[in-house]
Motif scaffolding. Sequence first.
Motif, PDB file in Angstrom:
ATOM      1  N   PHE A  22       0.845  -0.939  -0.287  1.00 22.10           N
ATOM      2  CA  PHE A  22       0.406   0.205   0.032  1.00 22.10           C
ATOM      3  C   PHE A  22       1.241   1.054   0.080  1.00 22.10           C
ATOM      4  CE2 PHE A  22      -2.202   3.886   1.869  1.00 22.10           C
ATOM      5  CZ  PHE A  22      -3.374   2.982   1.700  1.00 22.10           C
ATOM      6  N   GLY A  23       0.098   1.868  -0.868  1.00 26.26           N
ATOM      7  CA  GLY A  23       1.340   3.806  -0.560  1.00 26.26           C
ATOM      8  C   GLY A  23       1.316   3.953  -1.937  1.00 26.26           C
ATOM      9  N   ILE A  24       1.886   5.499  -2.080  1.00 22.29           N
ATOM     10  CA  ILE A  24       1.103   6.454  -3.482  1.00 22.29           C
ATOM     11  C   ILE A  24       2.987   6.034  -3.920  1.00 22.29           C
ATOM     12  CG2 ILE A  24       2.272   8.350  -4.415  1.00 22.29           C
ATOM     13  CD1 ILE A  24       0.292   9.596  -2.013  1.00 22.29           C
ATOM     14  N   GLY A  25       2.558   5.591  -5.313  1.00 23.58           N
ATOM     15  CA  GLY A  25       3.483   4.847  -6.204  1.00 23.58           C
ATOM     16  C   GLY A  25       3.506   3.343  -7.051  1.00 23.58           C
ATOM     17  N   VAL A  26       2.996   2.993  -5.224  1.00 22.43           N
ATOM     18  CA  VAL A  26       3.404   1.262  -5.661  1.00 22.43           C
ATOM     19  C   VAL A  26       2.669   0.471  -6.781  1.00 22.43           C
ATOM     20  CG1 VAL A  26       3.646   1.192  -2.910  1.00 22.43           C
ATOM     21  CG2 VAL A  26       1.497  -0.134  -3.001  1.00 22.43           C
ATOM     22  N   LEU A  27       2.309   1.362  -7.607  1.00 24.09           N
ATOM     23  CA  LEU A  27       1.177   0.252  -9.445  1.00 24.09           C
ATOM     24  C   LEU A  27       3.257   0.071  -9.630  1.00 24.09           C
ATOM     25  CD1 LEU A  27      -1.070   0.330  -9.865  1.00 24.09           C
ATOM     26  CD2 LEU A  27      -1.604   1.620 -11.278  1.00 24.09           C
ATOM     27  N   SER A  28       3.872   0.452  -9.577  1.00 23.78           N
ATOM     28  CA  SER A  28       5.121   0.160 -10.049  1.00 23.78           C
ATOM     29  C   SER A  28       6.115  -1.424  -9.799  1.00 23.78           C
ATOM     30  CB  SER A  28       5.859   0.943  -9.938  1.00 23.78           C
ATOM     31  OG  SER A  28       6.915   1.218  -8.316  1.00 23.78           O
ATOM     32  N   GLU A  29       4.737  -1.548  -8.354  1.00 25.43           N
ATOM     33  CA  GLU A  29       5.287  -2.831  -8.418  1.00 25.43           C
ATOM     34  C   GLU A  29       4.896  -4.569  -8.243  1.00 25.43           C
ATOM     35  OE1 GLU A  29       6.169  -3.341  -4.138  1.00 25.43           O
ATOM     36  OE2 GLU A  29       7.100  -1.507  -3.939  1.00 25.43           O
ATOM     37  N   VAL A  30       3.960  -3.735  -9.428  1.00 24.15           N
ATOM     38  CA  VAL A  30       2.834  -4.757  -9.852  1.00 24.15           C
ATOM     39  C   VAL A  30       3.699  -5.744 -10.954  1.00 24.15           C
ATOM     40  CG1 VAL A  30       2.010  -3.537 -12.060  1.00 24.15           C
ATOM     41  CG2 VAL A  30       0.387  -5.072 -10.525  1.00 24.15           C
ATOM     42  N   GLY A  31       4.290  -5.426 -11.554  1.00 29.19           N
ATOM     43  CA  GLY A  31       5.476  -6.674 -12.384  1.00 29.19           C
ATOM     44  C   GLY A  31       5.797  -7.502 -11.547  1.00 29.19           C
ATOM     45  N   GLN A  32       6.599  -7.159 -10.566  1.00 32.34           N
ATOM     46  CA  GLN A  32       6.956  -8.244  -9.851  1.00 32.34           C
ATOM     47  C   GLN A  32       6.426  -9.161  -9.165  1.00 32.34           C
ATOM     48  OE1 GLN A  32      10.716  -9.060  -9.781  1.00 32.34           O
ATOM     49  NE2 GLN A  32      10.726  -7.110 -11.206  1.00 32.34           N
ATOM     50  N   ALA A  33       5.260  -8.394  -8.317  1.00 27.75           N
ATOM     51  CA  ALA A  33       4.246  -8.691  -7.486  1.00 27.75           C
ATOM     52  C   ALA A  33       3.473 -10.427  -8.195  1.00 27.75           C
ATOM     53  CB  ALA A  33       2.876  -8.466  -6.772  1.00 27.75           C
ATOM     54  N   ALA A  34       3.471  -9.515 -10.053  1.00 35.81           N
ATOM     55  CA  ALA A  34       3.531 -11.568 -10.416  1.00 35.81           C
ATOM     56  C   ALA A  34       4.118 -12.152 -11.283  1.00 35.81           C
ATOM     57  CB  ALA A  34       2.824 -10.699 -12.037  1.00 35.81           C
ATOM     58  N   ARG A  35       5.507 -12.236 -11.118  1.00 41.60           N
ATOM     59  CA  ARG A  35       7.076 -12.678 -10.960  1.00 41.60           C
ATOM     60  C   ARG A  35       7.237 -13.547 -10.191  1.00 41.60           C
ATOM     61  NH1 ARG A  35      10.752 -11.323 -15.039  1.00 41.60           N
ATOM     62  NH2 ARG A  35      11.851 -13.261 -13.408  1.00 41.60           N
ATOM     63  N   ARG A  36       6.466 -13.062  -8.643  1.00 39.54           N
ATOM     64  CA  ARG A  36       6.308 -13.943  -7.629  1.00 39.54           C
ATOM     65  C   ARG A  36       5.404 -15.020  -7.109  1.00 39.54           C
ATOM     66  NH1 ARG A  36       6.800  -8.866  -4.720  1.00 39.54           N
ATOM     67  NH2 ARG A  36       5.169  -9.125  -3.588  1.00 39.54           N
ATOM     68  N   GLN A  37       4.373 -14.654  -7.981  1.00 32.76           N
ATOM     69  CA  GLN A  37       3.903 -15.802  -8.567  1.00 32.76           C
ATOM     70  C   GLN A  37       3.598 -16.740  -9.537  1.00 32.76           C
ATOM     71  OE1 GLN A  37       1.216 -15.898  -5.544  1.00 32.76           O
ATOM     72  NE2 GLN A  37       2.169 -14.593  -4.465  1.00 32.76           N
ATOM     73  N   GLY A  38       4.726 -16.631 -10.026  1.00 30.36           N
ATOM     74  CA  GLY A  38       5.368 -17.361 -11.062  1.00 30.36           C
ATOM     75  C   GLY A  38       4.607 -17.247 -12.637  1.00 30.36           C
ATOM     76  N   ALA A  39       4.202 -15.576 -12.399  1.00 26.78           N
ATOM     77  CA  ALA A  39       3.489 -15.335 -14.369  1.00 26.78           C
ATOM     78  C   ALA A  39       4.467 -15.874 -15.473  1.00 26.78           C
ATOM     79  CB  ALA A  39       2.912 -13.880 -13.863  1.00 26.78           C
ATOM     80  N   VAL A  40       3.978 -15.909 -16.544  1.00 24.30           N
ATOM     81  CA  VAL A  40       4.880 -16.105 -17.951  1.00 24.30           C
ATOM     82  C   VAL A  40       3.437 -14.956 -18.513  1.00 24.30           C
ATOM     83  CG1 VAL A  40       5.677 -17.348 -19.164  1.00 24.30           C
ATOM     84  CG2 VAL A  40       5.899 -18.002 -17.213  1.00 24.30           C
ATOM     85  N   HIS A  41       2.246 -15.614 -18.356  1.00 27.01           N
ATOM     86  CA  HIS A  41       1.263 -14.870 -19.086  1.00 27.01           C
ATOM     87  C   HIS A  41      -0.330 -14.877 -18.352  1.00 27.01           C
ATOM     88  CE1 HIS A  41      -0.366 -13.947 -22.677  1.00 27.01           C
ATOM     89  NE2 HIS A  41      -1.691 -14.216 -23.142  1.00 27.01           N
ATOM     90  N   VAL A  42      -0.325 -13.769 -18.667  1.00 26.60           N
ATOM     91  CA  VAL A  42      -1.188 -13.236 -16.898  1.00 26.60           C
ATOM     92  C   VAL A  42      -2.294 -12.587 -18.338  1.00 26.60           C
ATOM     93  CG1 VAL A  42       0.382 -12.512 -15.112  1.00 26.60           C
ATOM     94  CG2 VAL A  42      -1.001 -10.732 -16.378  1.00 26.60           C
ATOM     95  N   LEU A  43      -3.876 -12.901 -17.423  1.00 21.01           N
ATOM     96  CA  LEU A  43      -4.786 -12.249 -17.862  1.00 21.01           C
ATOM     97  C   LEU A  43      -5.269 -11.701 -16.414  1.00 21.01           C
ATOM     98  CD1 LEU A  43      -7.151 -12.640 -20.351  1.00 21.01           C
ATOM     99  CD2 LEU A  43      -8.585 -13.451 -18.143  1.00 21.01           C
ATOM    100  N   VAL A  44      -5.126  -9.963 -17.872  1.00 25.60           N
ATOM    101  CA  VAL A  44      -5.964  -8.257 -16.840  1.00 25.60           C
ATOM    102  C   VAL A  44      -6.955  -8.296 -17.032  1.00 25.60           C
ATOM    103  CG1 VAL A  44      -5.441  -5.955 -16.707  1.00 25.60           C
ATOM    104  CG2 VAL A  44      -3.315  -7.415 -16.997  1.00 25.60           C
ATOM    105  N   VAL A  45      -7.643  -8.056 -15.650  1.00 27.71           N
ATOM    106  CA  VAL A  45      -9.258  -8.108 -16.011  1.00 27.71           C
ATOM    107  C   VAL A  45      -9.084  -6.927 -15.230  1.00 27.71           C
ATOM    108  CG1 VAL A  45     -11.361  -9.021 -15.034  1.00 27.71           C
ATOM    109  CG2 VAL A  45      -9.916 -10.806 -15.299  1.00 27.71           C
ATOM    110  N   SER A  46     -10.209  -5.976 -16.179  1.00 30.67           N
ATOM    111  CA  SER A  46     -10.762  -4.410 -16.064  1.00 30.67           C
ATOM    112  C   SER A  46     -11.476  -4.410 -16.834  1.00 30.67           C
ATOM    113  CB  SER A  46      -8.769  -3.862 -16.514  1.00 30.67           C
ATOM    114  OG  SER A  46      -9.171  -2.548 -16.151  1.00 30.67           O
ATOM    115  N   ASP A  47     -11.551  -3.001 -16.588  1.00 29.76           N
ATOM    116  CA  ASP A  47     -12.977  -2.359 -17.563  1.00 29.76           C
ATOM    117  C   ASP A  47     -12.709  -1.578 -17.990  1.00 29.76           C
ATOM    118  OD1 ASP A  47     -13.174  -0.186 -16.138  1.00 29.76           O
ATOM    119  OD2 ASP A  47     -14.853  -1.369 -14.532  1.00 29.76           O
ATOM    120  N   LYS A  48     -13.961  -0.884 -19.043  1.00 29.51           N
ATOM    121  CA  LYS A  48     -13.651   0.475 -20.275  1.00 29.51           C
ATOM    122  C   LYS A  48     -13.431   2.058 -19.069  1.00 29.51           C
ATOM    123  CE  LYS A  48     -15.247  -2.168 -24.154  1.00 29.51           C
ATOM    124  NZ  LYS A  48     -15.614  -3.224 -23.113  1.00 29.51           N
TER     125      LYS A  48
END
Length: 400
Positions: A22-48
């Motif tokens: 949690f914190g201002i600017g932590v969106l930049s950590e989302v890539g490493q967060a996905a990698r820690r979960q073993g991500a190779v190819h992720v589905l991003v669920v979002s809306d318009k």
Amino acid sequence: MEVVGTNLPHPVAKFLVPDVIFGIGVLSEVGQAARRQGAVHVLVVSDKGVAEAGWTSEVLRHLTEAGVSAELWDGLTPNPKDHEVAAGCGAYLESGCDVLVAVGGGSCIDAAKAIAVLATGAGQNAGGAGNAGIAGYAGVGKVTGPLPPTVMVPTTGGSGSDVSQFCVVTDTERRSKITIGARALVPDISVTDPRALTTVPHDITAYTALDVLSHAIESYLSLAASFLTDTHALTAIRDVCEHLLPALDHPGDLQPRERLARSSLQAGLAFSNALLGATHAISHQLGGLTDLPHGLLNAILLPHVMEFNAAVATSRLADVAGAMGLRTGLMTPQEAADAAIQTVRAFAGKAGLPTTLREIGVDCSQLDHVARSALCDAYIVTNPRPVDEADARAICQAAW
Ligand SMILES: [Fe+2]
């Protein structure tokens, strides 16, 4: 040796929580967060709407920078529907994804959880739930997991679904919302960057904040509340009451937005572990029937449910008044409880929200059905005062 006090009731407290960033600017950590979960190819669920605000593309960029490929799926609407999550599950399976990343409000996060459930077919062998689609998992404990890893990026200050063990989906055949609860639904990682809240429109900011307030108050009054949830619930009540109106007046100001994001997180931690009550049990039925915004329905119902519960929860409601910053020192517990109810009622008005179901187009003839089906909602059992059909109908009519 005798252990003193063993004849006293000692309720068991359990507390489930994801990895929280949690914190201002932590969106930049989302890539490493996905990698820690073993991500190779992720589905991003979002809306318009979230995509238009720029948050989806920022997340996609951070995933790419971390060496993770990603595919966007945005085929959902507010109050996500059963057929939408089935389509999302198809996208997840067909593209060979291995991790789900949700970017958005509660609808996106709940949809990602439902996709994870369907993709795994978890519980199918135990109860045949998979044959009925997502509705087959309604209730508590039918999802046994493990589910695909999830990284949740909330962009509204509201649902708490990014940390909770619940998801809510609209059953379009029955025109009702189903609540699915299971330990396996607690996301792996929650990444909250309060910057995202600065692009939330005025009405959604008010709806989601009133949803947060109802999460915090209902979890504090819940029969499953514990010392581990109380502290989060009371802090969330304080923060949302102090910072909603400044956030509405100065939408681009990060400071009140950051406090609303905190209150969403803490109310989510509280209700995920203490559950909720009759406000949500009734609003889920109204939402399924009408597709009206969840937070708005809660804002209207909450003071009426608090009034109903006051007979058995006076001292807890007096605590709520204290957390709201009311001067309760010279009040009796009953007076403080009444003051808390009046404050919630006035608060929704100050936020510019309608205060009756009639004003937002609910038909009086729908209330009997809503009252009946609310008794089947998972959250009705933790309401502090038992609710029968006549009680639920009386609450609905008072709110109409
Ligand atoms: Fe809610």
